[in-house]
Design a protein around this motif. Structure first.
Motif, PDB file in Angstrom:
ATOM      1  N   ILE A   1      45.558  23.435  49.660  1.00  0.00           N
ATOM      2  CA  ILE A   1      45.068  22.445  50.727  1.00  0.00           C
ATOM      3  C   ILE A   1      46.086  21.365  51.393  1.00  0.00           C
ATOM      4  O   ILE A   1      46.385  21.151  52.388  1.00  0.00           O
ATOM      5  CB  ILE A   1      43.821  21.885  50.577  1.00  0.00           C
ATOM      6  N   LEU A   2      46.807  20.829  50.256  1.00  0.00           N
ATOM      7  CA  LEU A   2      47.742  19.896  50.533  1.00  0.00           C
ATOM      8  C   LEU A   2      48.882  20.353  51.278  1.00  0.00           C
ATOM      9  O   LEU A   2      49.242  19.791  52.271  1.00  0.00           O
ATOM     10  CB  LEU A   2      48.363  19.103  49.078  1.00  0.00           C
ATOM     11  N   ASN A   3      49.547  21.508  50.708  1.00  0.00           N
ATOM     12  CA  ASN A   3      50.552  22.194  51.273  1.00  0.00           C
ATOM     13  C   ASN A   3      50.273  23.203  52.469  1.00  0.00           C
ATOM     14  O   ASN A   3      51.362  23.095  53.364  1.00  0.00           O
ATOM     15  CB  ASN A   3      51.318  22.859  50.280  1.00  0.00           C
ATOM     16  N   VAL A   4      49.338  23.723  52.694  1.00  0.00           N
ATOM     17  CA  VAL A   4      49.148  24.794  53.912  1.00  0.00           C
ATOM     18  C   VAL A   4      48.376  24.033  54.990  1.00  0.00           C
ATOM     19  O   VAL A   4      48.692  24.080  56.007  1.00  0.00           O
ATOM     20  CB  VAL A   4      48.378  25.835  53.482  1.00  0.00           C
ATOM     21  N   VAL A   5      47.655  22.959  54.633  1.00  0.00           N
ATOM     22  CA  VAL A   5      46.866  22.284  55.844  1.00  0.00           C
ATOM     23  C   VAL A   5      47.472  20.986  56.162  1.00  0.00           C
ATOM     24  O   VAL A   5      47.560  20.755  57.142  1.00  0.00           O
ATOM     25  CB  VAL A   5      45.287  22.077  55.339  1.00  0.00           C
ATOM     26  N   LEU A   6      47.565  20.151  55.026  1.00  0.00           N
ATOM     27  CA  LEU A   6      48.005  18.520  55.341  1.00  0.00           C
ATOM     28  C   LEU A   6      49.320  18.679  55.951  1.00  0.00           C
ATOM     29  O   LEU A   6      49.747  17.789  56.827  1.00  0.00           O
ATOM     30  CB  LEU A   6      47.807  17.685  54.013  1.00  0.00           C
ATOM     31  N   THR A   7      50.218  19.295  55.176  1.00  0.00           N
ATOM     32  CA  THR A   7      51.802  19.322  55.619  1.00  0.00           C
ATOM     33  C   THR A   7      51.885  19.375  57.302  1.00  0.00           C
ATOM     34  O   THR A   7      52.476  18.532  57.701  1.00  0.00           O
ATOM     35  CB  THR A   7      52.792  20.175  54.874  1.00  0.00           C
TER      36      THR A   7
END
Length: 92
Positions: free
Chosen positions: A77-83
């Motif tokens: 989630i951190l890397n695919v959505v938030l970035t």
């Protein structure tokens, strides 16, 4: 390599990845927090933001244990959505 050592390395890298997102995540709540960032880690930071979290998420999802699965989902989630969202917000 011994399995506990591999797990320890993976958990340390996950903590570092979360540390990288901390200023942006806290910024969502209007909290200004900017931890010190040594210049020597700039390229490692960029690699972690682009590839590290996704790879870590997949490794953790394939690992056994409930905690590993939750942490794997968090990394994805951190890397695919938030970035992409934080990058979009940073554009003028």
């Amino acid at each position: 390599m011994h399995k506990p050592l591999v797990k320890l390395i993976i958990y340390i890298i996950c903590l570092y990845d979360i540390y990288l997102y901390l200023p942006d995540a806290l910024g969502l709540f209007n909290i200004d927090f900017y931890p010190p960032d040594p210049d020597a880690l700039t390229y490692f930071d960029a690699a972690m933001m682009l590839f590290g979290g996704i790879v870590l998420g997949i490794i953790l999802l394939n690992s056994s244990g409930r905690f590993n699965r939750y942490l794997g989902v968090l990394m994805l989630i951190l890397n695919v959505v938030l970035t992409p969202w934080f990058l979009y917000k940073a554009l003028p």
